[in-house]
Design an enzyme around this catalytic site. Structure first.
Site, short mmCIF file in Angstrom:
data_model
loop_
_atom_site.label_atom_id
_atom_site.label_comp_id
_atom_site.label_asym_id
_atom_site.label_seq_id
_atom_site.Cartn_x
_atom_site.Cartn_y
_atom_site.Cartn_z
N LYS A 297 0.80 -1.27 0.03
CA LYS A 297 0.06 0.08 0.03
C LYS A 297 0.80 1.32 -0.07
O LYS A 297 1.90 1.07 0.48
CB LYS A 297 -0.76 0.17 0.88
CG LYS A 297 -0.24 0.24 2.51
CD LYS A 297 -1.33 0.23 3.55
CE LYS A 297 -0.34 0.29 5.10
NZ LYS A 297 0.13 1.62 5.07
N LYS A 326 0.66 -0.66 9.92
CA LYS A 326 1.82 -0.16 9.27
C LYS A 326 1.61 1.58 9.15
O LYS A 326 0.33 1.96 8.95
CB LYS A 326 2.05 -0.77 7.71
CG LYS A 326 2.32 -1.99 7.99
CD LYS A 326 3.79 -2.44 8.68
CE LYS A 326 4.07 -3.91 9.01
NZ LYS A 326 3.30 -4.67 10.18
N ASP A 327 2.58 2.19 8.58
CA ASP A 327 2.62 3.70 8.35
C ASP A 327 1.65 4.14 7.30
O ASP A 327 1.64 3.14 6.36
CB ASP A 327 4.06 4.25 8.32
CG ASP A 327 4.99 4.02 9.37
OD1 ASP A 327 5.30 2.85 9.66
OD2 ASP A 327 5.32 5.06 10.10
N LYS A 328 1.37 5.29 7.47
CA LYS A 328 0.29 5.79 6.31
C LYS A 328 1.06 6.42 5.38
O LYS A 328 1.13 5.98 4.11
CB LYS A 328 -0.79 6.76 6.85
CG LYS A 328 -1.52 7.48 5.61
CD LYS A 328 -2.52 8.52 6.12
CE LYS A 328 -3.31 9.13 5.01
NZ LYS A 328 -4.50 9.98 5.23
#
Length: 691
Positions: A297, A326-328
Site C-alpha cells: 500500500k 503500518k505507517d500511512k
C-alpha cells in the site's frame, strides 16, 4: 512529519539516551522515502515469500497424515496466558439433565452422551482438574463483591493438531461449562469466560442462563427454550433485545401468555433449509477458506486499505487479519490473510485496486488467520532530506555531525527509548486516537462518537460529511455523503441511524465496529501513558536499575502466567548492580498487570486518577472490551544499521571523498526493528530532533 502545534507530543523532547549533538532533516516528503517491509516469524521479508510446488506438496502430505490419523490424543498440561480479554473465572455448576423451561418435540439440549466424547476421554486427569479450577475461579471472580485476586483470563489446552479432537473438545467444554467459551488460535484451544453468560445472568436466573446456552450449543432442530414466567413487560423486553442483539441470526423470540398477568419468553431456532446439527464430518467439509497475500500500500492507513479491499471483495473488514498496523505516508509491505475468499478470487482483483494505491502479491492458500504480533520485526529503508545542522551547532561540519550521530548508535550499540511513535496517535489530526480511547474507557460513549467524527481542516468529501454529522446528527444523511471505503464510519453511522445517538445507541454503534478496531483507540491511550511513564522513569532514575523496578524473571517458564514471569528488583539486587537498564520493563496500563514498586508506580496511579481511571476501569463489558495490560522494555536497539549520503533529486550516492553541500544532500538509512518499535522514534534519537 510536522508536529501538531495545538497539542503537546506524546513524549518529552529532553528524554534522549545518547550524548551526541545530532542534526536536522525531513522525512516522508514522499511515500517512496519511507519503505517498510514486514519480517515474518521465520526471518524472511514478506516480499520474498514464494509458494513453490515443494512447499505445497509438503503441506498436502501433512494434511493427509492428519486425515488418516484417527486416534484421538490426550493432552498434556496446558499453559496459562493473559491477553486482551476479561479476567474472569468460575465455580463448576453441576450439569443439568434437562435444563429449564418447557420444551416440545425433543430434549432441548439434544445431547447424546453415547455419541459425543466427554472431557474425561479427551483430557488427562490433571488437565481436567486444572480446567475445573479455572472454571471455579471464573465464577468466584464474577461473584466477588470486592476487587478479585488476579487469575489468568484464559486457559490454554495447548496445541491440538487433529481437527476432530478440537471439535470434540469445543463441544464437550461448552456443554459441561456453558459459562465458558472456547476459541482456536493457530491450532491451540483457549478457554475463557463467556461474557454473554455473565450479561444474561443480570437479566435471568443463573439456572436459566445455564440452560439457555446449552440449548444454543446443542442446536437441535425443532426444539424450543422457555424462560420462567415473568409479569414485568419491560423486563421481558430487555430479554428479547439481549437475545436479538447477541443471537438474532440464529434464533427468534416471542412472548406467550402463561397465567394471570404473567407471560413467558420462548426461543426457537430460525428455520433454514436442510437445518441440522453439524457433525464433525460436516465441520471438516465446511472449513473456512483463507487466502494469504502480501499487501503493498502507498499513502494509505492499513485499515483504510482493508476498507477498499473489503468493498471490492464483498466481505467484512473483520474478515481480514494482519500482524500489525503500518505507517500511512509510506510504501509498506505486510502479510495479510482474508477468509471466505479463494486465492483465485483475490488474484482477479488485478488493476482495479491499483488506482487506490494498493497491490496484492504472493497470493496463496492458508489454513488459518494471522494474529497481532505474529512477526519478527519490520525492515526500514528511509531517506532523510534537507540535511542541516542544529541552529546552535557550529563546532563541526554537517557530515561530521551526521556520521557521529549514526555511528554512536551503530558502533557503540546505544539503545533508544522504546517510545510509541506519533503515528500511533494520529499525529497532526485535530483529534488524536488516544482522546477517543480515554472517552471509551470512561464510558463517555456519546463524546467518543463526536470525537470520532471531528473533521480535519480540509474540505474533502469525508470531512464535509463529518462536519454535517456534528451539525445535524443526521446519521442517514451522513451515510450518503461518505465514500464506500470509509468502512468504520459507515458501520458506526448505520447503527446510530437505527438505535439513536444517546448513550445506548452509541454503545450499539461502537459494538458494530470490529473488536480489533474498537480496541485500537483504547490501546492508543495506554500507549500515551506508557510514553509518559518512560520519560518519567528516565528523568527520575536515569539508567540505573533501582529497587522496585520490574524485569522479566530469568526462571520464568512457558507454563507461567504473565505476571509470574515479572520480577520486582530488590534493594540488595540494586546494590549489587545485578541487572542492566535494557532489562527493565514498564507496564502498559490494564487491570491485571503490576506496577513498579517505587516512584514510577506511584506516578502511574496518580496519572490514571487524573484521567478518572482506576485499574478496574479497564474492564468494559458494555463494549465487550477488556484490557488486561502487558509489559514493554524501556530500551530497544536498531539492528543491521547502514547508511549512505545521496545527492538530492538524483538519489545518487555520494562517495566518501566527495564534498558535502548542505543544500543538495540527503541521507539514506537501512535497519530493522523488533515488533511494535517505531522507526520515527529511532530517527529522533539519532538526529536529536522531533521529526
Amino acid at each position: 512529519m510536522e508536529e501538531d502545534s495545538c497539542r503537546p507530543f506524546m513524549f518529552h523532547s529532553s528524554s534522549y539516551m545518547n550524548g551526541h549533538i545530532g542534526f536536522c532533516g525531513s522525512i516522508k516528503q514522499s511515500p517512496s522515502d519511507f519503505v517498510v517491509t514486514e519480517i515474518d516469524t521465520s526471518g524472511q521479508l514478506v516480499t520474498e515469500i514464494t509458494t513453490d510446488l515443494k512447499s505445497k506438496e509438503t503441506l498436502s502430505e501433512q494434511l493427509k497424515i492428519c486425515r488418516h490419523d484417527c486416534k484421538i490424543p490426550r493432552l498434556s498440561s496446558p499453559e496459562l496466558c493473559i491477553e486482551d480479554s476479561a479476567l474472569c473465572t468460575a465455580e463448576s455448576v453441576p450439569p443439568s439433565t434437562r435444563g429449564v423451561g418447557d420444551f416440545e418435540d425433543k430434549n432441548v439440549f439434544g445431547w447424546q452422551p453415547d455419541k459425543v466424547a466427554t472431557l474425561d476421554s479427551l483430557l488427562d486427569n490433571s488437565v481436567c482438574e486444572q480446567l475445573r479450577l479455572f472454571a471455579c475461579n471464573t465464577k468466584d471472580t464474577w461473584n466477588s463483591k470486592s476487587e478479585p485476586a488476579v487469575h489468568p483470563s484464559e486457559f490454554s489446552l495447548g496445541p491440538v493438531l487433529d481437527k476432530r479432537t478440537r471439535a470434540s473438545l469445543h463441544c464437550a467444554i461448552r456443554q459441561q461449562y456453558p459459562f465458558l467459551s472456547t476459541v482456536t488460535r493457530c491450532g491451540e484451544i483457549m478457554v475463557k469466560a463467556n461474557q454473554d453468560y455473565q450479561e444474561l445472568c443480570h437479566l435471568v436466573s443463573e439456572e436459566e442462563a445455564y440452560g439457555f446456552l446449552k440449548f444454543l450449543d446443542a442446536r437441535t432442530e425443532d426444539t424450543k427454550f422457555t424462560f420462567k414466567p415473568d409479569g414485568n413487560k419491560e423486563h421481558r423486553k430487555k430479554v428479547h433485545h439481549f437475545i436479538s442483539r447477541k443471537f438474532g441470526k440464529l434464533v427468534e423470540t416471542k412472548s406467550f401468555p402463561d397465567s394471570q398477568q404473567n407471560a413467558v419468553v420462548v426461543v426457537r431456532f430460525r428455520e433454514r433449509s436442510g437445518f441440522q446439527k453439524r457433525t464433525n464430518v460436516d465441520r471438516r467439509e465446511k472449513q473456512e477458506i483463507y487466502a494469504a497475500f502480501t499487501l503493498r500500500k502507498e499513502n494509505l492507513e492499513t485499515l483504510e486499505a482493508i476498507g477498499y479491499l473489503s468493498s471490492e471483495l464483498g466481505v467484512l473488514s473483520s474478515d481480514f487479519s494482519y500482524t500489525g498496523i503500518k505507517d500511512k505516508k509510506a510504501i509498506t509491505y505486510q502479510a495479510m490473510v482474508v477468509k471466505k475468499i479463494t486465492p483465485k478470487r483475490l488474484k482477479e482483483l488485478g488493476k482495479s485496486i491499483e488506482k487506490k494505491g494498493i497491490c496484492v502479491a504472493n497470493v496463496h492458500s492458508a489454513s488459518q488467520p494471522l494474529r497481532l504480533g505474529q512477526l519478527q520485526g519490520n525492515h526500514f529503508n528511509i531517506i532523510v532530506r534537507n540535511l542541516k545542522q542544529h541552529s546552535s551547532d557550529c563546532s563541526a561540519s554537517l557530515k561530521e555531525r551526521t556520521v557521529e550521530a549514526i555511528e554512536n548508535v551503530k558502533v557503540k550499540k546505544m539503545e533508544i527509548i522504546n517510545y510509541y511513535g506519533p503515528q500511533r496517535f494520529g499525529q497532526g489530526q485535530n483529534i488524536q486516537t488516544d482522546q477517543i480511547g480515554l472517552a471509551l474507557l470512561n464510558e463517555e460513549l456519546v463524546k467518543a462518537v463526536r470525537l470520532f467524527f471531528t473533521p480535519e481542516d480540509t474540505d474533502d468529501p469525508v470531512n464535509k460529511a463529518k462536519k454535517y454529522f456534528l451539525q445535524t446528527e443526521d446519521a442517514k444523511g451522513t451515510l450518503a455523503m461518505l465514500p464506500d471505503f470509509k468502512v468504520r464510519e459507515k458501520m458506526l453511522l448505520r447503527a446510530l441511524n437505527r438505535y439513536g445517538i444517546d448513550q445506548e445507541g452509541c454503545c450499539r454503534g461502537w459494538l458494530s465496529i470490529p473488536h480489533s478496531m474498537r480496541i485500537f483507540y483504547v490501546h492508543a491511550y495506554c500507549s500515551k501513558i506508557w510514553n509518559e511513564a518512560a520519560s518519567y522513569r528516565i528523568k527520575t532514575y536515569g539508567t540505573k536499575v533501582v529497587n522496585g523496578d520490574l524485569i522479566f524473571a530469568e526462571e520464568g517458564t512457558a507454563n507461567s502466567s504473565l505476571n509470574a514471569k515479572v520480577h520486582v528488583v530488590t534493594y540488595a539486587e540494586e546494590m549489587a548492580d545485578k541487572y542492566t537498564i535494557n532489562q527493565v520493563i514498564l507496564p502498559m496500563a490494564g487491570y491485571s498487570i503490576q506496577y513498579p514498586a517505587n516512584k514510577v508506580g506511584e506516578w502511574y496511579h496518580e496519572r490514571l486518577a487524573r484521567d478518572g481511571l482506576q485499574a478496574c476501569k479497564f474492564r468494559l463489558p458494555a463494549l465487550q472490551m477488556n484490557v488486561p495490560g502487558c509489559y514493554r522494555h524501556i530500551l530497544k536497539y536498531p539492528h543491521n544499521l547502514s547508511y549512505s549520503f545521496l545527492k538530492d533529486n538524483e538519489n545518487e550516492k555520494v562517495t566518501e571523498d566527495s564534498p558535502l553541500e548542505d543544500s543538495v544532500t540527503s541521507l539514506s538509512m537501512s535497519f530493522w526493528l523488533d515488533p511494535s518499535c517505531y522507526a520515527t522514534v529511532c530517527l529522533r534519537e539519532i538526529m536529536k530532533c522531533d521529526i
